[in-house]
Design a protein around this motif. Structure first.
Motif, PDB file in Angstrom:
ATOM      1  N   ASP A  67       0.858  -1.182   0.000  1.00  0.00           N
ATOM      2  CA  ASP A  67       0.000   0.000   0.000  1.00  0.00           C
ATOM      3  C   ASP A  67       0.899   1.238   0.000  1.00  0.00           C
ATOM      4  OD1 ASP A  67      -2.778   1.135   2.095  1.00  0.00           O
ATOM      5  OD2 ASP A  67      -1.693   2.105   0.462  1.00  0.00           O
ATOM      6  N   LEU A  68       1.080   1.864  -1.193  1.00  0.00           N
ATOM      7  CA  LEU A  68       2.018   2.989  -1.315  1.00  0.00           C
ATOM      8  C   LEU A  68       1.584   4.178  -0.459  1.00  0.00           C
ATOM      9  CD1 LEU A  68       2.913   3.010  -5.096  1.00  0.00           C
ATOM     10  CD2 LEU A  68       4.328   2.274  -3.182  1.00  0.00           C
ATOM     11  N   ASP A  69       0.278   4.397  -0.351  1.00  0.00           N
ATOM     12  CA  ASP A  69      -0.166   5.519   0.478  1.00  0.00           C
ATOM     13  C   ASP A  69       0.243   5.320   1.929  1.00  0.00           C
ATOM     14  OD1 ASP A  69      -2.804   6.477   2.309  1.00  0.00           O
ATOM     15  OD2 ASP A  69      -1.922   7.969   0.977  1.00  0.00           O
ATOM     16  N   TRP A  70       0.017   4.098   2.431  1.00  0.00           N
ATOM     17  CA  TRP A  70       0.387   3.807   3.832  1.00  0.00           C
ATOM     18  C   TRP A  70       1.894   3.795   4.020  1.00  0.00           C
ATOM     19  CZ3 TRP A  70       3.259  -0.110   6.063  1.00  0.00           C
ATOM     20  CH2 TRP A  70       3.173  -0.225   7.436  1.00  0.00           C
ATOM     21  N   ALA A  71       2.615   3.163   3.092  1.00  0.00           N
ATOM     22  CA  ALA A  71       4.054   2.972   3.267  1.00  0.00           C
ATOM     23  C   ALA A  71       4.840   4.240   2.990  1.00  0.00           C
ATOM     24  CB  ALA A  71       4.547   1.840   2.356  1.00  0.00           C
ATOM     25  N   LEU A  89      18.795   1.771   2.132  1.00  0.00           N
ATOM     26  CA  LEU A  89      17.968   0.878   1.321  1.00  0.00           C
ATOM     27  C   LEU A  89      16.827   0.358   2.176  1.00  0.00           C
ATOM     28  CD1 LEU A  89      17.374  -0.881  -1.210  1.00  0.00           C
ATOM     29  CD2 LEU A  89      18.865  -2.637  -0.193  1.00  0.00           C
ATOM     30  N   VAL A  90      15.616   0.463   1.653  1.00  0.00           N
ATOM     31  CA  VAL A  90      14.429  -0.150   2.251  1.00  0.00           C
ATOM     32  C   VAL A  90      13.694  -0.853   1.120  1.00  0.00           C
ATOM     33  CG1 VAL A  90      12.264   0.244   3.457  1.00  0.00           C
ATOM     34  CG2 VAL A  90      14.244   1.643   4.005  1.00  0.00           C
ATOM     35  N   ALA A  91      13.409  -2.144   1.285  1.00  0.00           N
ATOM     36  CA  ALA A  91      12.752  -2.886   0.215  1.00  0.00           C
ATOM     37  C   ALA A  91      11.830  -3.935   0.810  1.00  0.00           C
ATOM     38  CB  ALA A  91      13.776  -3.560  -0.702  1.00  0.00           C
ATOM     39  N   VAL A  92      10.761  -4.232   0.073  1.00  0.00           N
ATOM     40  CA  VAL A  92       9.857  -5.329   0.409  1.00  0.00           C
ATOM     41  C   VAL A  92       9.910  -6.318  -0.751  1.00  0.00           C
ATOM     42  CG1 VAL A  92       7.492  -6.015   0.892  1.00  0.00           C
ATOM     43  CG2 VAL A  92       8.369  -3.864   1.793  1.00  0.00           C
ATOM     44  N   ASP A  98      10.695 -10.833  -6.017  1.00  0.00           N
ATOM     45  CA  ASP A  98      11.094  -9.583  -6.657  1.00  0.00           C
ATOM     46  C   ASP A  98      10.745  -8.424  -5.727  1.00  0.00           C
ATOM     47  OD1 ASP A  98      10.572  -8.072  -9.953  1.00  0.00           O
ATOM     48  OD2 ASP A  98      12.186  -7.914  -8.479  1.00  0.00           O
ATOM     49  N   ALA A  99      11.507  -7.330  -5.804  1.00  0.00           N
ATOM     50  CA  ALA A  99      11.291  -6.170  -4.941  1.00  0.00           C
ATOM     51  C   ALA A  99      10.057  -5.421  -5.416  1.00  0.00           C
ATOM     52  CB  ALA A  99      12.511  -5.259  -4.951  1.00  0.00           C
ATOM     53  N   ARG A 100       8.986  -5.506  -4.623  1.00  0.00           N
ATOM     54  CA  ARG A 100       7.730  -4.844  -4.983  1.00  0.00           C
ATOM     55  C   ARG A 100       7.687  -3.399  -4.498  1.00  0.00           C
ATOM     56  NH1 ARG A 100       6.269  -7.508  -9.175  1.00  0.00           N
ATOM     57  NH2 ARG A 100       5.895  -9.740  -8.822  1.00  0.00           N
ATOM     58  N   TYR A 101       8.605  -3.031  -3.673  1.00  0.00           N
ATOM     59  CA  TYR A 101       8.651  -1.675  -3.107  1.00  0.00           C
ATOM     60  C   TYR A 101      10.090  -1.420  -2.684  1.00  0.00           C
ATOM     61  CZ  TYR A 101       7.893   2.043   0.339  1.00  0.00           C
ATOM     62  OH  TYR A 101       7.942   3.194   1.062  1.00  0.00           O
ATOM     63  N   ALA A 102      10.643  -0.304  -3.095  1.00  0.00           N
ATOM     64  CA  ALA A 102      12.046  -0.048  -2.763  1.00  0.00           C
ATOM     65  C   ALA A 102      12.294   1.449  -2.650  1.00  0.00           C
ATOM     66  CB  ALA A 102      12.975  -0.663  -3.808  1.00  0.00           C
ATOM     67  N   LEU A 103      13.114   1.812  -1.668  1.00  0.00           N
ATOM     68  CA  LEU A 103      13.607   3.176  -1.483  1.00  0.00           C
ATOM     69  C   LEU A 103      15.129   3.124  -1.430  1.00  0.00           C
ATOM     70  CD1 LEU A 103      11.363   4.396   1.471  1.00  0.00           C
ATOM     71  CD2 LEU A 103      10.975   4.858  -0.922  1.00  0.00           C
ATOM     72  N   THR A 104      15.764   4.036  -2.133  1.00  0.00           N
ATOM     73  CA  THR A 104      17.208   4.199  -1.976  1.00  0.00           C
ATOM     74  C   THR A 104      17.462   5.636  -1.563  1.00  0.00           C
ATOM     75  OG1 THR A 104      17.499   4.724  -4.318  1.00  0.00           O
ATOM     76  CG2 THR A 104      17.761   2.413  -3.665  1.00  0.00           C
ATOM     77  N   ASP A 105      18.115   5.804  -0.436  1.00  0.00           N
ATOM     78  CA  ASP A 105      18.393   7.128   0.137  1.00  0.00           C
ATOM     79  C   ASP A 105      17.105   7.929   0.290  1.00  0.00           C
ATOM     80  OD1 ASP A 105      21.446   7.334  -1.743  1.00  0.00           O
ATOM     81  OD2 ASP A 105      21.120   6.582   0.276  1.00  0.00           O
ATOM     82  N   VAL A 107      14.418   7.824  -1.508  1.00  0.00           N
ATOM     83  CA  VAL A 107      13.730   8.109  -2.767  1.00  0.00           C
ATOM     84  C   VAL A 107      13.054   6.836  -3.260  1.00  0.00           C
ATOM     85  CG1 VAL A 107      13.987   8.896  -5.142  1.00  0.00           C
ATOM     86  CG2 VAL A 107      15.352   9.933  -3.328  1.00  0.00           C
ATOM     87  N   LEU A 108      11.781   6.938  -3.633  1.00  0.00           N
ATOM     88  CA  LEU A 108      11.018   5.784  -4.101  1.00  0.00           C
ATOM     89  C   LEU A 108      11.498   5.396  -5.498  1.00  0.00           C
ATOM     90  CD1 LEU A 108       8.624   3.902  -3.455  1.00  0.00           C
ATOM     91  CD2 LEU A 108       7.155   5.545  -4.648  1.00  0.00           C
ATOM     92  N   VAL A 109      12.033   4.166  -5.632  1.00  0.00           N
ATOM     93  CA  VAL A 109      12.519   3.686  -6.937  1.00  0.00           C
ATOM     94  C   VAL A 109      11.762   2.449  -7.393  1.00  0.00           C
ATOM     95  CG1 VAL A 109      14.813   4.640  -6.573  1.00  0.00           C
ATOM     96  CG2 VAL A 109      14.327   2.307  -5.841  1.00  0.00           C
ATOM     97  N   MET A 110      10.871   1.942  -6.547  1.00  0.00           N
ATOM     98  CA  MET A 110      10.100   0.734  -6.842  1.00  0.00           C
ATOM     99  C   MET A 110      11.037  -0.395  -7.252  1.00  0.00           C
ATOM    100  SD  MET A 110       7.191   1.548  -5.882  1.00  0.00           S
ATOM    101  CE  MET A 110       6.252   0.156  -6.490  1.00  0.00           C
ATOM    102  N   GLY A 111      10.894  -0.931  -8.432  1.00  0.00           N
ATOM    103  CA  GLY A 111      11.721  -2.077  -8.821  1.00  0.00           C
ATOM    104  C   GLY A 111      12.985  -1.708  -9.557  1.00  0.00           C
TER     105      GLY A 111
END
Length: 727
Positions: A67-71, A89-92, A98-105, A107-111
């Protein structure tokens, strides 16, 4: 002279040998500190990861899709993990690896992650799912092309102990946190262990004069060397001591020639003086190191002896700091002779529990410290419980049976806690945390140190918060139990910090009381509430005063000035106070309350039944109202002890001519029982939540319009508005 020359050579050689040994020891110590810094960094990563992975809300919002709004938008797993906790790095990782949700520094980068990193995350997810519960989640150092390596940990997201969230079938999502080991991060990490210019260099390239610790990836390939500049205490000693040593020997050679004839006589004189001075110093030190009341060590003596034991035991010692309660009260009531006797009995009982080998000292007015060899955590807590049980037994002092309470703070020596002073500070923080949490025993952890830093920041910011208009008031209505019409409101103070946001009153009110700022804050709340509500002529304003406001005279004068400035009639003002005001400041509170009642102001006793609940207080002070504490209301059932207690309080108040208000009502059953038992006023989330002044005025206008439109007048008691200066 030949003897002097030989001595000089031997001294210089010995100096350089000692310097080399000190430098070598410092090198080993710095390596241990570097490893400990890395371990602490790994522990921080794993602890933070577990806090988010074992979170029911997280599990609910990452399945079947994140849930992008919640996360991200609401930042439950968003940029603050980078800005506040420093994770790069934060990833689910989903069920398909596969990484369905990812942040680097942040910033939302998704996959959009590099292929090698995606492969690493896939392997880590497999390892995390194969890891049994209770086993430390997998962690590794991942190399990234052209970038510093990334320290990554992974853990399966689960609903944890939340029974309301069912476990979904199939492979579970995996949460991944990563921290980049770049120069800035490593330098900050090194500073925590006082290591200079820590950095990452290619394998085998640490500069001369620095130390290195190899870092490897999961396959064993070298990622680089962790380099830093260790302290060189030996070299510093040589630079400082050598000139003085050589000059001293030169002077000594000249002096020996001059004093050779009188050397024997001088030696006898010096020996006699030395013996007398040694005896005098020993006597003086022994007397100054003892507490004259308990004849145990005092704070100064404890620090000296504890330092010796810590030096010998290294990190194998533990300290229990015991804070006794009610000693000052007993001394004030029965005299200092009884108070001193009480301290002696307490010291004897502590010694009986811990044994003769433990180091016992009275380190404060009501505090005792016990230093002893460290044992497993369970054994130390068991010892602390025995001390609590022993000291809570009555203490007989000259025929007076005294009862004291005790709170124990526990701290263990480790790499970050090496000195007696630091050990005492950590145990003191644990003891104060136990008191704040309402427990008897609390062990120190490094989170308490972070909490102390936050408390210091809040205290500094609190001093200017009133001038910066950071405080505001909200109002929670109170209702007549018979008609369910609004009869008043409880006013709550809120602090919105410019960077931390909303700060809980449970955090900033104790700070205000400890620093004395409660006087200005309480004055502001009282005056602001009266000004806000003076235009409602049918309403009464009640103010909760802090116990600290009764420490000094002038409480009645403050009330009189506010009434004069706000034009609020005294008959419309009601003050609320807790039983602790009466117990801790009996004489001053009694005089002040009589002066306040003489003004025509009414008095209410808040949280009745949770403190000392002395009927003598009700006779002495003749309160106008009792407030039943929410913990009794929460436990109300159709039948049971809680209902019996509430029934008894209502009947007692009615017999004494006092009104009764029940707070914390959250269910219809609680409201029905209280109405049936004859309670006068009701308050709680079931009826209304706290609201701004504008919303309150709309509510009161709507009630006024409804009353005007009804065929007959409502049977209402006089409404009450409660302004909590500290709640």
């Amino acid at each position: 002279m030949a003897l002097v020359a030989a001595t000089v050579v031997m001294a210089v050689v010995l100096l350089f040998q000692i310097a080399a040994e000190q430098d070598a020891a410092a090198e080993l110590q710095s390596r241990a500190l570097a490893e400990r810094a890395l371990d602490a960094h790994r522990a921080h990563l794993q602890r933070s990861l577990h806090d988010y992975a074992a979170w029911g809300d997280a599990y609910r919002h990452v399945l079947p899709q994140v849930d992008l709004d919640w996360a991200y938008q609401r930042e439950n797993m968003g940029p603050t993990l980078h800005s506040d906790l420093g994770f790069n790095l934060v990833a689910v990782v989903g069920a398909d690896d596969d990484a369905r949700y990812a942040l680097t520094d942040g910033v939302l980068v998704m996959g959009a992650l590099p292929a090698p990193l995606r492969e690493t995350l896939r392997d880590l997810a497999h390892q995390a799912r194969d890891t049994a519960d209770g086993i430390r989640p997998p962690m590794l150092l991942a190399p990234l092309p052209g970038e510093p390596p990334l320290l990554i940990a992974a853990e399966v997201v689960s609903p944890a102990a939340d029974p309301t969230i069912p476990l979904q079938p199939g492979p579970q999502p995996v949460l991944v946190f990563g921290s980049r080991l770049d120069d800035a991060a490593l330098a900050a990490l090194g500073r925590t262990m006082l290591l200079s210019d820590m950095r990452l260099a290619p394998p085998g390239t640490c500069r001369s004069g620095t130390s290195g610790l190899p870092l490897r990836d999961p396959a064993g390939a070298a990622l680089g060397d962790l380099c830093w500049t260790p302290a060189r205490p030996g070299q510093e000693m040589v630079r400082f001591v050598l000139p003085w040593l050589l000059g001293g020997f030169a002077f000594l050679g000249i002096l020996m020639v001059l004093l050779l004839r009188n050397a024997r006589h001088t030696a006898r004189l010096v020996d006699g003086w030395s013996r007398r001075l040694t005896r005098a110093y020993a006597d003086m030190r022994e007397k100054s190191a003892l507490d004259p009341v308990t004849l145990e060590l005092n704070g100064q003596g404890f620090e000296i002896e504890a330092t010796k034991r810590l030096t010998l035991a290294e990190e194998r010692s533990a300290l229990l700091l015991l804070g006794l309660d009610r000693v000052k009260l007993i001394s004030d009531v029965f005299g200092h002779v009884v108070g001193d006797g009480l301290l002696r009995r307490a010291a004897d009982r502590i010694r009986q529990v811990v044994g003769a080998d433990a180091l016992v000292a009275r380190t404060g007015q009501d505090d005792f410290a016990v230093l002893l060899p460290a044992a497993p955590a369970e054994a130390m807590e068991a010892l602390a419980r025995r001390l609590v049980e022993a000291l809570e037994q009555p203490l007989d002092v000259d025929g007076i049976e005294a009862h004291v309470g005790v709170t124990v703070g526990l701290a263990r020596a480790d790499g970050a806690i090496r000195t007696a002073e630091r050990l005492l500070q950590c145990a003191d923080m644990a003891m104060h945390a136990a008191r704040a949490e309402g427990t008897r025993i609390r062990a120190y952890d490094h989170g308490l140190g972070e909490e102390a830093t936050l408390q210091q920041k809040l205290e500094a910011d609190l001093r200017g918060a009133l001038a910066r208009n950071e405080f505001s008031l909200v109002y929670q209505p109170r209702y007549d139990a018979r008609t369910l019409a609004v009869t008043g409101v409880e006013t709550l103070v809120r602090w919105t910090h410019p960077t931390l946001g909303a700060v809980s009153p449970a955090r900033f009110i104790p700070l205000a009381e400890r620093t004395g700022l409660i006087h200005d804050l309480g004055h502001w709340v009282l005056e602001t509430a009266c000004l806000d509500l003076v235009s409602w002529p049918d309403l009464t304003v009640a103010v909760n005063m802090s116990p600290m406001q009764f420490q000094k005279s002038g409480a009645a004068d403050l009330v009189a000035r506010v009434l004069q400035r706000t034009s609020l009639p005294a008959a419309r003002l009601e003050l609320e106070l807790t039983e602790s005001v009466l117990f801790e400041y009996y004489g001053g509170a009694k005089d002040s309350l009589h002066e306040i009642k003489a003004l025509g102001v009414r008095i209410a006793l808040d949280d009745f039944g949770t403190g000392f609940s002395s009927l003598g207080y009700l006779m002495d002070f003749r309160f106008d109202r009792l407030k039943i504490d929410r913990r009794f209301v929460k436990e109300i059932k159709p039948e049971g002890e809680a209902r019996t207690i509430v029934q008894t309080i209502i009947r007692l108040a009615s017999a004494l001519g006092m009104a009764v208000t029940a707070e914390g009502i959250e269910t219809p059953l609680q409201m029905d029982v209280l109405r049936a038992e004859g309670c006068d006023e009701l308050q709680g989330f079931l009826l209304a939540r706290p609201m701004p002044l504008a919303d309150l005025e709309r509510l009161l206008l709507a009630q006024r319009d409804s009353a005007a439109a009804s065929p007959g007048p409502l049977d209402q008691t006089e409404p009450t508005i409660v302004a909590l200066a500290t709640g």
